[in-house]
Design an enzyme around this catalytic site. Structure first.
Site, PDB file in Angstrom:
ATOM      1  N   CYS A 207       3.789  -2.959  -3.345  1.00 10.95           N
ATOM      2  CA  CYS A 207       2.949  -3.746  -4.248  1.00 10.95           C
ATOM      3  C   CYS A 207       3.115  -5.230  -3.910  1.00 10.95           C
ATOM      4  O   CYS A 207       4.236  -5.749  -3.845  1.00 10.95           O
ATOM      5  CB  CYS A 207       3.319  -3.498  -5.702  1.00 10.95           C
ATOM      6  SG  CYS A 207       2.455  -4.606  -6.836  1.00 10.95           S
TER       7      CYS A 207
ATOM      8  N   GLY B 198      -2.276  25.663 -21.193  1.00  8.65           N
ATOM      9  CA  GLY B 198      -3.183  25.688 -20.042  1.00  8.65           C
ATOM     10  C   GLY B 198      -4.500  26.387 -20.303  1.00  8.65           C
ATOM     11  O   GLY B 198      -5.420  26.298 -19.492  1.00  8.65           O
TER      12      GLY B 198
ATOM     13  N   CYS C 213       4.717  -7.016  -7.318  1.00 11.84           N
ATOM     14  CA  CYS C 213       6.059  -6.769  -7.839  1.00 11.84           C
ATOM     15  C   CYS C 213       6.983  -6.159  -6.800  1.00 11.84           C
ATOM     16  O   CYS C 213       8.164  -5.952  -7.062  1.00 11.84           O
ATOM     17  CB  CYS C 213       6.008  -5.881  -9.080  1.00 11.84           C
ATOM     18  SG  CYS C 213       5.690  -4.151  -8.712  1.00 11.84           S
TER      19      CYS C 213
ATOM     20  N   CYS D 278       0.072  -2.389  -7.604  1.00 13.68           N
ATOM     21  CA  CYS D 278       0.321  -1.240  -8.478  1.00 13.68           C
ATOM     22  C   CYS D 278      -0.942  -0.881  -9.253  1.00 13.68           C
ATOM     23  O   CYS D 278      -1.607  -1.761  -9.806  1.00 13.68           O
ATOM     24  CB  CYS D 278       1.406  -1.563  -9.502  1.00 13.68           C
ATOM     25  SG  CYS D 278       3.063  -1.594  -8.829  1.00 13.68           S
TER      26      CYS D 278
ATOM     27  N   CYS E 148       3.838  -2.686 -13.315  1.00 16.45           N
ATOM     28  CA  CYS E 148       3.904  -3.866 -12.451  1.00 16.45           C
ATOM     29  C   CYS E 148       4.378  -5.083 -13.248  1.00 16.45           C
ATOM     30  O   CYS E 148       5.285  -5.815 -12.831  1.00 16.45           O
ATOM     31  CB  CYS E 148       2.517  -4.116 -11.864  1.00 16.45           C
ATOM     32  SG  CYS E 148       2.485  -5.258 -10.483  1.00 16.45           S
TER      33      CYS E 148
END
Lengths: 292, 367, 198
Positions: A240, A31, A243, A265, A271
């Site tokens: 979606c 980090g 899909c 998506c 997808c």
């Protein structure tokens, strides 16, 4: 003038060594933003030069590279970066999250959970999570040294006071291994939970700002929040239209000028994989969706 | 039925073909040569070499041609090429005192050793557009005998009236922004490198701001000189300096008053500017901003943008700036969708509250 | 100096890349053994594995400290020749150290530990150990480790656990350790926590 001959993965070896040393320090201090002597790349600053330098420093001939922008393999900048590495490193490229060993991304983490041995490289525009609260580098560096993140807490709290909830929807700050507050790059906060205890190595490159940082696998990554206002990932409450997925992050697509819209998506590989496995929404069916 | 967008690769290729076509312009117009650019758009070449940090007229001209005259794009092309070049070493400091001067003016003295030499300048031209007039007259020829032209600041220094120039220490490491990340506070060597690479327009505006009270330091143009200087590198094996060639440079030394302190009597201070080729505006702006950035060292109160080291050095680079500004052209729809969702939710909440308040008000009125 | 200097990488670009990935993997998954390709025959007591790490990460920008067993050997010359790395005699000036006698190594704080503002300005220590299968049994947790992981290594200083605990307490300052045998590397970055009970 003859066309100059470029090294494997474009960068010269001295530059790769410098970037590699920075990556190792970044992994050792999860980090923390390691300064590095970012080079001028043959693509503009702000267009992924940090991610490209990190990818170029780690990439080998056995890697399989996937590049996404907005979750999609086929957005122009993703295409351009993928082509750059296919040309300069001759590596195999893929659109499959499953098959990739190195994934360079801008603004998304794939829906398919990443696995051990994979490396995801984030393109980062502004690596400093405190930058919009304190523009001075000398000052933000001091705050990180003291782990003094009061400024960020105050900002998030003011959001709650004004709006009733935290009004940050992307680049939502996280705390890494209980020490450094880190900018996850401008991914939607929907993706934040994927960073926590992720089996893959996560590397972040900011070229213009000359910083590299990292999250080792299986590291605790917590989105900042308050007990009475816990962190909540957000996605459009829809399905979606291609899909039928109800769990992935969705793009809203405007289909006409009479308020027609649909959701698809954002992760195109997710997808397509679902559709080739048989999940297809019948033609003509559209998703109404709406917003929570 | 909606189909996800495909064919990004072909779209990019076609866009680049179209760009090449437009760059060429009308095919019945003769194509520009890099020699023409180098000879007749020489100041554009100079700017590209200066901010591109690479002294190569031919490459700079090529970059300008490839960039269709967009100088920042040309600077970017040159920088990206420069980043791949091996580094063999550092040259000795240029001796601008030994310059073969073609232009030299001082605003601080009416006359001085070596005299005022106007040279090729836009100064005192009347800005009237002129039609094509064929070949210009050949230039007047003067006394070819070389004249010594000591630098104005050296003359002042001999009298102790100006702070001494920083000592020339060949052993001292010289910072290099292209090899090490910028860290704050930055030393003057790194600041000057940053300014030399910095955008002319940005430095011009900042320099101008110091003249208008934002970090006022009342500058005088001590000297501006243009000409050719030798570049030398110290050869360890040979044990002496070897000449590499000559550069054309523009140097500006600004002189600014300094009140003095308890420990130092009053004297003038310096601001320094140097650019490749003939770039007076750049060298002068750089000198003004250099002096403004010395605030910390000279105990000036830091209150104006031009004195703010982090602000100036972090935003001076036009290749960085243009990249980040223009990156907004890239798709951001994932983040925008997230914001869109939030704004819709916040508006929905606000509407509910307004409606509730309306109900309450109506009820109260009825009571 | 030996008449013939042992060669460096025969394919510097791809060798450095594969060694780097092993080291990166080792640091990303602390206390895990990662294979290092054996491709060098450096002058002893430099081992092929630490030589590979050296040629991958060292150059003119990385001052290197070598401990006493290297003094009478060609190792400094070999590193200067192949990596261009300056060899320093003060641990405090080192970006990297190679320690052929890890049991008697200088204390961690003899090396740069970084500053609170720049904790990355710290040394990476390469300990040439005899074994990563025997010896000390140490248990670790922390970033890069799912649950916990055991590492064996020998020889190491007697107070190694205390040194590690102290190094962790300095976080984000501290040194990072690479333990190398002839063909393997395991890393103990400063973020790794020693678990007391083993």
């Amino acid at each position: 003038m003859n066309a100059p001959a470029y090294n494997f993965a474009y960068l010269d070896e001295q530059t790769k060594r410098m970037i590699r040393r920075a990556i190792l320090k970044a992994i050792a201090i999860p980090g923390y933003q390691v300064p590095f002597a970012s080079r001028e790349m043959p693509m503009p600053y702000g267009w992924g030069t940090g991610g490209v330098q990190v990818t170029a420093a780690i990439l080998g001939p056995h890697d399989v590279l996937k590049v996404i922008d907005q979750g999609s393999d086929d957005t122009t900048n993703a295409v351009s970066i993928r082509k750059f590495f296919a040309k300069t490193a001759g590596v195999r490229t893929t659109t499959s999250t499953e098959e990739a060993t190195v994934i360079q991304t801008r603004h998304r983490i794939p829906e398919r959970p990443l696995k051990a041995g994979q490396v995801i490289v984030f393109q980062v525009p502004i690596p400093e999570p405190l930058r919009f609260l304190e523009p001075r580098e000398t000052e933000t560096r001091r705050l990180h040294a003291l782990a003094d993140y009061g400024l960020m807490q105050v900002k998030l709290y003011e959001d709650i006071a004004r709006h009733g909830h935290i009004a940050t929807t992307f680049a939502y700050p996280v705390r890494v291994d209980d020490r450094y507050v880190m900018d996850p790059s401008p991914t939607p906060k929907f993706d934040n939970p994927k960073m926590d205890n992720c089996p893959a190595l996560q590397l972040f490159g900011a070229g213009r700002e000359k910083r590299i940082y990292a999250i080792p696998p299986h590291t605790r990554v917590v989105s900042l929040d308050f007990e009475d206002h816990p962190f909540e990932p957000y996605r459009h409450d829809g399905t979606c239209a291609l899909c039928g997925a109800t769990d992935g992050y969705l793009d809203e697509v405007i289909t006409d000028d009479r308020g027609g819209r649909m959701f698809v998506c954002s992760d195109t590989d997710y997808c397509e994989t679902r559709r080739s496995a048989g999940s297809v929404v019948k033609a003509g069916a559209t998703s109404e969706g709406g917003c929570a | 039925m909606y189909v996800a967008v495909k064919g990004g690769e072909r779209a990019i290729e076609n866009a680049h073909r179209l760009l090449a076509h437009e760059r060429r312009g009308a095919r019945d117009t003769p194509e520009l040569t890099t020699e023409q650019i180098s000879e007749q758009l020489a100041l554009a070449v100079d700017r590209v070499m200066t901010e591109g940090s690479l002294y190569d007229r031919e490459l700079a001209a090529l970059a300008i041609k490839q960039a269709r005259g967009d100088l920042i794009e040309a600077i970017f092309l040159l920088r990206a090429f420069r980043a791949t070049l091996p580094r063999f070493g550092a040259t000795l400091p240029l001796d601008t005192g030994a310059m073969q001067v073609r232009r030299r003016i001082s605003a601080t003295f009416k006359d001085l050793p070596g005299g005022q030499v106007l040279g090729p300048t836009f100064d005192y031209t009347h800005r009237l557009l002129e039609g094509a007039a064929g070949d210009p007259e050949p230039p007047a020829t003067g006394d070819p005998a070389p004249v010594a032209m000591p630098r104005v600041t050296d003359l002042l220094q001999a009298e102790g009236l100006i702070e001494p120039a920083p000592a020339d220490d060949p052993q001292a490491p010289v910072g290099d922004l292209t090899r090490e990340p910028l860290a704050f506070p930055a030393e003057r060597d790194v600041r000057l490198q940053n300014l030399a690479r910095g955008d002319e327009g940005f430095l011009l505006a900042l320099g101008y701001s110091t003249q208008r009270g934002y970090g006022r330091n009342h500058p005088f143009a001590g000297e501006i000189r243009l000409g050719e200087v030798e570049v030398e590198v110290f050869a360890e094996e040979a044990g002496f300096a070897l000449p590499l060639g000559r550069l054309t440079v523009t140097e500006c030394q600004m002189i600014t008053q300094f009140k003095g302190s308890a420990s130092a009597p009053p004297c003038f201070t310096r601001g320094y500017g140097l650019s490749f080729g003939h770039s007076e505006r750049k060298a002068m702006s750089m000198a003004l901003v250099d002096r403004a950035l010395r605030a910390r060292e000279l105990d000036d109160e830091v209150k104006a943008p031009a004195q703010d080291e982090e602000f100036v050095l972090s935003h001076s680079d036009n290749v960085q700036a243009t990249g980040f500004v223009e990156h907004l052209k890239l798709p951001h729809y994932v983040d925008f969708q997230a914001e869109l969702g939030l704004v819709r939710r916040m508006r929905a909440t606000a509407e509910v509250e307004t409606a509730r308040e309306g109900d309450t008000a109506a009820q109260e009125a009825a009571e | 100096m030996t008449a013939a200097l042992a060669p460096g990488f025969c394919d510097p670009v791809l060798s450095a890349q594969s060694v780097f990935r092993s080291v990166m993997d080792a640091l990303a998954r602390p206390a895990t053994l990662c294979d290092l390709p054996q491709m060098l025959s450096p002058p002893p007591p430099l081992t092929p594995a630490s030589a590979a790490v050296a040629l991958t990460l060292f150059d003119q920008d990385t001052p290197v400290f070598l401990d006493d067993p290297f003094a009478p050997t060609d190792v400094a010359y070999w590193l200067r020749f192949h990596a261009g790395a300056p060899i320093v005699t003060e641990p405090q000036q080192a970006a990297f150290a190679i320690l052929a006698d890890p049991a008697n190594m200088p204390p961690f704080d003899a090396f740069p530990l970084g500053t609170p503002e720049y904790p990355d300005r710290s040394a990476t220590l390469i300990l040439q150990v005899a074994s990563l299968e025997h010896g000390y049994e140490l248990a670790f947790c922390g970033p890069g480790i799912e649950d916990r992981r055991i590492l064996h290594a020998t020889p190491l200083p007697a107070d190694f656990p205390q040194r590690l605990a102290h190094n962790r307490a300095l976080f984000p300052r501290g040194v990072d350790l690479l333990l190398v045998t002839d063909a393997r590397v395991a890393a103990l970055p400063r973020s790794t926590k020693l678990i007391d009970e083993v």
